[in-house]
Design a protein around this motif. Structure first.
Motif, PDB file in Angstrom:
ATOM      1  N   THR A 294      53.117  28.632  48.508  1.00 48.41           N
ATOM      2  CA  THR A 294      54.402  27.713  48.345  1.00 48.41           C
ATOM      3  C   THR A 294      54.730  27.786  47.035  1.00 48.41           C
ATOM      4  OG1 THR A 294      53.770  26.289  50.012  1.00 48.41           O
ATOM      5  CG2 THR A 294      55.679  25.540  48.537  1.00 48.41           C
ATOM      6  N   TRP A 295      53.806  27.634  45.798  1.00 49.69           N
ATOM      7  CA  TRP A 295      53.948  27.726  44.303  1.00 49.69           C
ATOM      8  C   TRP A 295      54.506  29.053  44.106  1.00 49.69           C
ATOM      9  CZ3 TRP A 295      55.413  25.115  40.246  1.00 49.69           C
ATOM     10  CH2 TRP A 295      55.077  25.609  38.929  1.00 49.69           C
ATOM     11  N   ARG A 296      53.713  30.264  44.525  1.00 52.48           N
ATOM     12  CA  ARG A 296      53.968  31.453  44.121  1.00 52.48           C
ATOM     13  C   ARG A 296      55.254  31.976  44.516  1.00 52.48           C
ATOM     14  NH1 ARG A 296      49.032  34.569  43.660  1.00 52.48           N
ATOM     15  NH2 ARG A 296      47.393  33.156  42.933  1.00 52.48           N
ATOM     16  N   ALA A 297      55.624  31.582  45.891  1.00 48.61           N
ATOM     17  CA  ALA A 297      56.949  32.028  46.516  1.00 48.61           C
ATOM     18  C   ALA A 297      58.179  31.409  45.529  1.00 48.61           C
ATOM     19  CB  ALA A 297      57.185  31.364  47.809  1.00 48.61           C
ATOM     20  N   GLY A 298      58.005  30.285  44.995  1.00 44.20           N
ATOM     21  CA  GLY A 298      59.024  29.526  44.077  1.00 44.20           C
ATOM     22  C   GLY A 298      60.087  28.782  44.631  1.00 44.20           C
ATOM     23  N   PRO A 299      61.116  28.225  44.277  1.00 41.22           N
ATOM     24  CA  PRO A 299      62.105  27.421  44.769  1.00 41.22           C
ATOM     25  C   PRO A 299      63.130  28.422  45.683  1.00 41.22           C
ATOM     26  CG  PRO A 299      62.058  27.263  42.352  1.00 41.22           C
ATOM     27  CD  PRO A 299      61.391  28.317  42.780  1.00 41.22           C
ATOM     28  N   HIS A 300      63.413  27.755  46.686  1.00 38.98           N
ATOM     29  CA  HIS A 300      64.274  28.520  47.608  1.00 38.98           C
ATOM     30  C   HIS A 300      65.784  28.913  46.990  1.00 38.98           C
ATOM     31  CE1 HIS A 300      62.598  28.962  51.682  1.00 38.98           C
ATOM     32  NE2 HIS A 300      62.182  27.963  51.470  1.00 38.98           N
ATOM     33  N   GLY A 301      66.160  30.108  47.350  1.00 37.31           N
ATOM     34  CA  GLY A 301      67.412  30.457  46.746  1.00 37.31           C
ATOM     35  C   GLY A 301      68.624  29.655  47.325  1.00 37.31           C
ATOM     36  N   ALA A 302      69.865  30.171  47.062  1.00 44.01           N
ATOM     37  CA  ALA A 302      71.160  29.448  47.331  1.00 44.01           C
ATOM     38  C   ALA A 302      71.306  29.442  48.792  1.00 44.01           C
ATOM     39  CB  ALA A 302      72.305  30.187  46.729  1.00 44.01           C
ATOM     40  N   GLU A 303      70.787  30.290  49.530  1.00 53.25           N
ATOM     41  CA  GLU A 303      70.922  30.210  50.951  1.00 53.25           C
ATOM     42  C   GLU A 303      70.274  28.847  51.684  1.00 53.25           C
ATOM     43  OE1 GLU A 303      70.241  32.487  55.276  1.00 53.25           O
ATOM     44  OE2 GLU A 303      69.701  33.391  53.485  1.00 53.25           O
ATOM     45  N   LYS A 304      69.042  28.469  51.401  1.00 58.53           N
ATOM     46  CA  LYS A 304      68.638  27.302  51.549  1.00 58.53           C
ATOM     47  C   LYS A 304      68.764  26.288  50.836  1.00 58.53           C
ATOM     48  CE  LYS A 304      65.960  29.672  55.293  1.00 58.53           C
ATOM     49  NZ  LYS A 304      64.748  29.932  56.149  1.00 58.53           N
ATOM     50  N   GLY A 305      68.579  26.595  49.592  1.00 58.63           N
ATOM     51  CA  GLY A 305      68.808  25.532  48.469  1.00 58.63           C
ATOM     52  C   GLY A 305      67.769  24.407  48.390  1.00 58.63           C
ATOM     53  N   SER A 306      68.281  23.237  48.274  1.00 61.30           N
ATOM     54  CA  SER A 306      67.327  22.006  47.765  1.00 61.30           C
ATOM     55  C   SER A 306      66.815  21.399  48.519  1.00 61.30           C
ATOM     56  CB  SER A 306      68.311  21.196  46.566  1.00 61.30           C
ATOM     57  OG  SER A 306      69.440  20.695  47.199  1.00 61.30           O
ATOM     58  N   SER A 307      67.150  21.470  50.022  1.00 63.13           N
ATOM     59  CA  SER A 307      66.772  20.312  50.967  1.00 63.13           C
ATOM     60  C   SER A 307      65.264  20.015  51.476  1.00 63.13           C
ATOM     61  CB  SER A 307      67.613  20.712  52.175  1.00 63.13           C
ATOM     62  OG  SER A 307      67.088  21.637  53.053  1.00 63.13           O
ATOM     63  N   LEU A 308      65.280  18.844  52.147  1.00 60.80           N
ATOM     64  CA  LEU A 308      63.985  18.709  52.710  1.00 60.80           C
ATOM     65  C   LEU A 308      63.394  19.680  53.664  1.00 60.80           C
ATOM     66  CD1 LEU A 308      63.776  14.616  53.116  1.00 60.80           C
ATOM     67  CD2 LEU A 308      62.497  15.947  51.121  1.00 60.80           C
ATOM     68  N   CYS A 309      64.319  19.824  54.868  1.00 63.54           N
ATOM     69  CA  CYS A 309      63.903  20.334  55.981  1.00 63.54           C
ATOM     70  C   CYS A 309      63.791  21.725  55.752  1.00 63.54           C
ATOM     71  CB  CYS A 309      65.139  20.499  57.050  1.00 63.54           C
ATOM     72  SG  CYS A 309      64.661  21.200  58.509  1.00 63.54           S
ATOM     73  N   HIS A 310      64.222  22.711  54.995  1.00 60.64           N
ATOM     74  CA  HIS A 310      63.946  24.046  54.706  1.00 60.64           C
ATOM     75  C   HIS A 310      64.298  24.477  53.278  1.00 60.64           C
ATOM     76  CE1 HIS A 310      68.170  23.661  56.952  1.00 60.64           C
ATOM     77  NE2 HIS A 310      68.382  23.927  55.643  1.00 60.64           N
ATOM     78  N   GLY A 311      64.429  23.583  52.380  1.00 59.17           N
ATOM     79  CA  GLY A 311      64.422  23.876  51.031  1.00 59.17           C
ATOM     80  C   GLY A 311      63.513  23.655  49.900  1.00 59.17           C
ATOM     81  N   THR A 312      63.931  23.460  48.819  1.00 57.90           N
ATOM     82  CA  THR A 312      62.894  23.344  47.591  1.00 57.90           C
ATOM     83  C   THR A 312      62.257  21.895  47.555  1.00 57.90           C
ATOM     84  OG1 THR A 312      64.430  24.760  46.216  1.00 57.90           O
ATOM     85  CG2 THR A 312      62.851  23.309  45.101  1.00 57.90           C
ATOM     86  N   GLU A 347      72.993  19.661  41.251  1.00 60.39           N
ATOM     87  CA  GLU A 347      74.178  19.622  40.340  1.00 60.39           C
ATOM     88  C   GLU A 347      74.810  20.752  40.174  1.00 60.39           C
ATOM     89  OE1 GLU A 347      71.357  16.661  37.756  1.00 60.39           O
ATOM     90  OE2 GLU A 347      71.386  18.549  37.230  1.00 60.39           O
ATOM     91  N   GLN A 348      74.075  22.027  40.293  1.00 59.03           N
ATOM     92  CA  GLN A 348      74.838  23.139  40.034  1.00 59.03           C
ATOM     93  C   GLN A 348      76.050  23.293  41.613  1.00 59.03           C
ATOM     94  OE1 GLN A 348      71.841  26.216  39.780  1.00 59.03           O
ATOM     95  NE2 GLN A 348      71.037  25.215  38.046  1.00 59.03           N
ATOM     96  N   ARG A 349      75.496  22.813  42.359  1.00 59.63           N
ATOM     97  CA  ARG A 349      76.419  22.860  43.597  1.00 59.63           C
ATOM     98  C   ARG A 349      77.606  21.944  43.551  1.00 59.63           C
ATOM     99  NH1 ARG A 349      75.197  19.990  47.826  1.00 59.63           N
ATOM    100  NH2 ARG A 349      72.943  20.066  47.339  1.00 59.63           N
ATOM    101  N   GLY A 350      77.172  20.888  43.016  1.00 55.86           N
ATOM    102  CA  GLY A 350      78.207  20.031  42.755  1.00 55.86           C
ATOM    103  C   GLY A 350      78.237  18.642  43.869  1.00 55.86           C
ATOM    104  N   HIS A 351      77.029  18.156  44.078  1.00 55.89           N
ATOM    105  CA  HIS A 351      76.816  17.037  44.989  1.00 55.89           C
ATOM    106  C   HIS A 351      77.351  17.209  46.169  1.00 55.89           C
ATOM    107  CE1 HIS A 351      75.764  15.107  41.063  1.00 55.89           C
ATOM    108  NE2 HIS A 351      74.629  14.690  41.750  1.00 55.89           N
ATOM    109  N   GLY A 352      77.525  16.277  47.096  1.00 62.35           N
ATOM    110  CA  GLY A 352      78.684  16.271  48.115  1.00 62.35           C
ATOM    111  C   GLY A 352      78.181  16.684  49.513  1.00 62.35           C
ATOM    112  N   ARG A 353      76.748  16.759  49.487  1.00 62.64           N
ATOM    113  CA  ARG A 353      76.146  16.938  50.936  1.00 62.64           C
ATOM    114  C   ARG A 353      75.514  15.639  51.310  1.00 62.64           C
ATOM    115  NH1 ARG A 353      73.300  22.555  53.315  1.00 62.64           N
ATOM    116  NH2 ARG A 353      73.347  22.072  55.478  1.00 62.64           N
TER     117      ARG A 353
END
Length: 384
Positions: A294-312, A347-353
């Motif tokens: 999980t660490w080596r893969a790194g944070p998810h990109g924009a498609e899955k983003g920051s979320s709990l279910c499938h993101g960073t 922050e880069q996405r602009g909040h709102g979800r």
């Protein structure tokens, strides 16, 4: 290959700064407050509202999850909301009863109303927590009982989810009926095992055998273990036998039928979810190997983003679980790096979800857990 590098992005160089993180959590809550529309609840993201009646009301990607997260952050001292949460929970339940937000044109289980994450059960738990009443408790109890024989055999729609709700209500109320209801569901879930101890999920009209927490094996084991029904020994052997290991890294395919070539790295499917759900019984070498992937893969990109279910943010809980299991501060440091990155993605996405499992508040809860060095995954592990 254990993961797809193109799905991930480089980790931010921004260091962990406690005050910056606290400020970011408060900013998320302030944005959620500003977007609240009373009976209109919160606007739905296109993905969250796909083929559904908006506004979204459920616990997974609707208003119930938003209200619960705001309450959790408030109770833990991380942010104060201006919203009357008991009133918002009542509005959410009323809106659900006017028009449930089930996906259209998708085959759902007969007991869909009882789903913890996508039905009325989760909404009732949140409403009762904020304004306890005998009527709400009785309605919730009926939903738990209705779900006993649900043959999807997974946490999102099936009895493992309502078992989690029943255990929580038993703790809050001290009423024996909740433990009886939990035991009734546990008996049925145990009886539904395949001869090899696995479960077949009948999800959206198709049979499959999933491994991850939201739709599969480790979610079922987690629900059983919360009531002392599973010692984890057999489950540890199942996970060891299905681990895909390369060069000290480990991952697990989403489905038992496809162990190669279908790997993901997220909470709902793949190494992070296995580590998070099985951290207290998984072989420690495999736990470290799954967290390291999980660490080596790194944070998810924009498609899955920051979320709990499938993101960073969801992936970052694997590090918090590894820290809790091993005591190694390296894992806490890594979790905090992921928290900074996830907050930056918001922050880069602009909040709102405005959701718990797919949106900004899930990130805020992960950041709060990094501040507190706390590893309990929201709702599934703890309602506090």
């Amino acid at each position: 290959m254990l993961h797809r590098p193109e799905d991930f992005e480089p980790l931010t160089d921004e260091p962990w700064d406690e005050e910056r993180v606290r400020t970011a959590i408060r900013a998320i809550v302030a944005d959620v407050d500003e977007a609240y529309g009373g009976d209109a609840l919160w606007p739905a993201d296109e993905w969250d509202g796909w083929m559904a009646a908006t506004p979204m009301k459920n616990l997974y990607c609707g208003a119930a999850g938003v209200v619960w997260a705001l309450d959790a952050l408030r109770r833990r001292g991380h942010a104060e909301t201006r919203i009357d949460l008991a009133d918002a929970a009542a509005r959410t339940l009323a809106a659900w009863r006017r028009e449930p937000d089930f996906m259209r044109e998708v085959e759902l289980p007969e007991q869909r109303q009882s789903s913890l994450l996508c039905g009325e059960t989760g909404i009732l738990v949140v409403a009762w927590r904020l304004a306890p009443s005998g009527a709400l408790a009785d309605e919730l109890f009926a939903r738990v009982r209705e779900n006993v024989d649900n043959d999807v055999n997974e946490l999102m729609w099936g009895s493992p989810g309502t078992m989690i709700a029943a255990r929580a209500m038993a703790g809050w109320t001290g009423e024996g009926r909740w433990l009886d209801a939990w035991s009734e569901s546990a008996d049925a879930l145990d009886a539904a095992r395949d001869p090899d101890g696995f479960w077949t999920q009948r999800l959206y009209g198709k049979p499959a055998r999933y491994l991850g927490p939201v739709h599969g094996y480790v979610g079922n084991v987690l629900a059983l273990r919360q009531g002392g029904r599973d010692d984890g020994g057999a489950a540890a052997a199942v996970l060891a036998g299905r681990a895909l290991v390369e060069d000290g890294l480990a991952n697990w395919a989403p489905r038992d039928e496809a162990r190669e070539g279908e790997t993901r790295v997220q909470w709902c499917h793949g190494a992070p979810g296995i580590v998070i759900s099985a951290a207290d019984y998984l072989d420690e070498e495999l736990l470290r190997a799954g967290a390291e992937l999980t660490w080596r893969a790194g944070p998810h990109g924009a498609e899955k983003g920051s979320s709990l279910c499938h993101g960073t943010a969801g992936n970052g809980y694997a590090f918090l679980k590894a820290f809790a299991r091993t005591g190694d501060e390296l894992w806490l440091e890594r979790a905090r790096r992921f928290a900074v990155h996830a907050l930056g993605q918001v922050e880069q996405r602009g909040h709102g979800r405005y959701t718990l499992f797919t949106g900004d508040l899930g990130v805020a809860l992960f950041a709060a857990d990094c501040l507190d060095a706390r590893s309990a995954f929201p709702v599934v592990d703890s309602w506090d």
